[in-house]
Design a protein around this motif. Structure first.
Motif, PDB file in Angstrom:
ATOM      1  N   GLY A 259       0.807  -1.214   0.000  1.00 22.00           N
ATOM      2  CA  GLY A 259       0.000   0.000   0.000  1.00 22.00           C
ATOM      3  C   GLY A 259       0.842   1.266   0.000  1.00 22.00           C
ATOM      4  N   GLY A 260       2.060   1.181   0.498  1.00 23.72           N
ATOM      5  CA  GLY A 260       2.934   2.346   0.540  1.00 23.72           C
ATOM      6  C   GLY A 260       3.615   2.654  -0.774  1.00 23.72           C
ATOM      7  N   ILE A 261       3.555   1.742  -1.739  1.00 29.73           N
ATOM      8  CA  ILE A 261       4.232   1.944  -3.017  1.00 29.73           C
ATOM      9  C   ILE A 261       3.634   3.136  -3.766  1.00 29.73           C
ATOM     10  N   ALA A 262       2.351   3.368  -3.625  1.00 25.28           N
ATOM     11  CA  ALA A 262       1.702   4.486  -4.322  1.00 25.28           C
ATOM     12  C   ALA A 262       2.273   5.833  -3.882  1.00 25.28           C
ATOM     13  N   THR A 263       2.733   5.922  -2.645  1.00 21.24           N
ATOM     14  CA  THR A 263       3.315   7.168  -2.141  1.00 21.24           C
ATOM     15  C   THR A 263       4.832   7.170  -2.226  1.00 21.24           C
ATOM     16  N   GLY A 264       5.425   6.141  -2.824  1.00 21.39           N
ATOM     17  CA  GLY A 264       6.878   6.090  -2.992  1.00 21.39           C
ATOM     18  C   GLY A 264       7.621   5.525  -1.806  1.00 21.39           C
ATOM     19  N   LYS A 265       6.968   4.689  -0.994  1.00 22.36           N
ATOM     20  CA  LYS A 265       7.606   4.082   0.172  1.00 22.36           C
ATOM     21  C   LYS A 265       7.801   2.591  -0.087  1.00 22.36           C
ATOM     22  N   TYR A 266       9.044   2.140   0.044  1.00 21.65           N
ATOM     23  CA  TYR A 266       9.401   0.747  -0.207  1.00 21.65           C
ATOM     24  C   TYR A 266      10.008   0.167   1.065  1.00 21.65           C
TER      25      TYR A 266
ATOM     26  N   PHE B 154      19.368  -0.014  -7.225  1.00 23.54           N
ATOM     27  CA  PHE B 154      18.296   0.397  -8.135  1.00 23.54           C
ATOM     28  C   PHE B 154      18.699   1.715  -8.790  1.00 23.54           C
ATOM     29  N   PRO B 155      19.426   1.664  -9.911  1.00 23.56           N
ATOM     30  CA  PRO B 155      19.913   2.898 -10.547  1.00 23.56           C
ATOM     31  C   PRO B 155      18.757   3.796 -10.990  1.00 23.56           C
TER      32      PRO B 155
ATOM     33  N   ILE C  73      10.975   1.752  -8.550  1.00 24.29           N
ATOM     34  CA  ILE C  73      11.649   0.455  -8.514  1.00 24.29           C
ATOM     35  C   ILE C  73      10.761  -0.552  -9.234  1.00 24.29           C
ATOM     36  N   GLU C  74      11.279  -1.128 -10.329  1.00 26.91           N
ATOM     37  CA  GLU C  74      10.467  -1.996 -11.183  1.00 26.91           C
ATOM     38  C   GLU C  74      10.048  -3.290 -10.487  1.00 26.91           C
ATOM     39  N   PHE C  75      10.877  -3.775  -9.570  1.00 27.70           N
ATOM     40  CA  PHE C  75      10.561  -5.025  -8.881  1.00 27.70           C
ATOM     41  C   PHE C  75       9.218  -4.937  -8.181  1.00 27.70           C
ATOM     42  N   PHE C  76       8.968  -3.843  -7.497  1.00 25.05           N
ATOM     43  CA  PHE C  76       7.717  -3.659  -6.763  1.00 25.05           C
ATOM     44  C   PHE C  76       6.570  -3.325  -7.705  1.00 25.05           C
ATOM     45  N   GLU C  77       6.851  -2.613  -8.783  1.00 29.66           N
ATOM     46  CA  GLU C  77       5.795  -2.196  -9.706  1.00 29.66           C
ATOM     47  C   GLU C  77       5.141  -3.400 -10.378  1.00 29.66           C
ATOM     48  N   SER C  78       5.903  -4.473 -10.595  1.00 27.60           N
ATOM     49  CA  SER C  78       5.334  -5.661 -11.226  1.00 27.60           C
ATOM     50  C   SER C  78       4.413  -6.424 -10.279  1.00 27.60           C
TER      51      SER C  78
END
Length: 98
Positions: free
Chosen positions: A19-26, A47-48, A91-96
């Motif tokens: 749920g935090g990914i939408a606000t940029g928290k990983y 994560f370049p 970060i693409e890993f979380f976006e998938s």
């Protein structure tokens, strides 16, 4: 300094952390002896294209578990919530996973 792969152990994939990914928290599991500066540098290396805005860390205590009569403890670990800047690359890993 330790290698970035030794500092960031694994991503934490839970309903709350997703749920935090939408606000940029990983959320990551990190080495117990790593500090906030080392964690921020490790995320930017692994994560370049990402720029870290802030890092929040916390120690997660091990819980008591039972198997029959035997009582044991799960391991304790350190968790880091990394907030990235709005203009940086996601970060693409979380976006998938979303």
């Amino acid at each position: 300094m330790k290698a970035a792969q030794d500092i960031i152990i694994r991503p934490v994939i839970t309903e709350r952390s997703m749920g935090g990914i939408a606000t940029g928290k990983y959320t990551f599991e990190v080495a117990k002896d790593a500090n906030k500066i080392e964690i921020a540098e490790a995320v930017e290396i692994l994560f370049p294209g990402t720029k870290v805005a802030s890092v929040n860390t916390m120690h997660v205590r091990g819980k008591q578990k039972r198997m029959g009569r035997n009582v044991g403890m799960t391991k304790s670990w350190k968790k880091a919530v990394v907030t990235i800047k709005a203009d940086s690359k996601k970060i693409e890993f979380f976006e998938s996973m979303v």
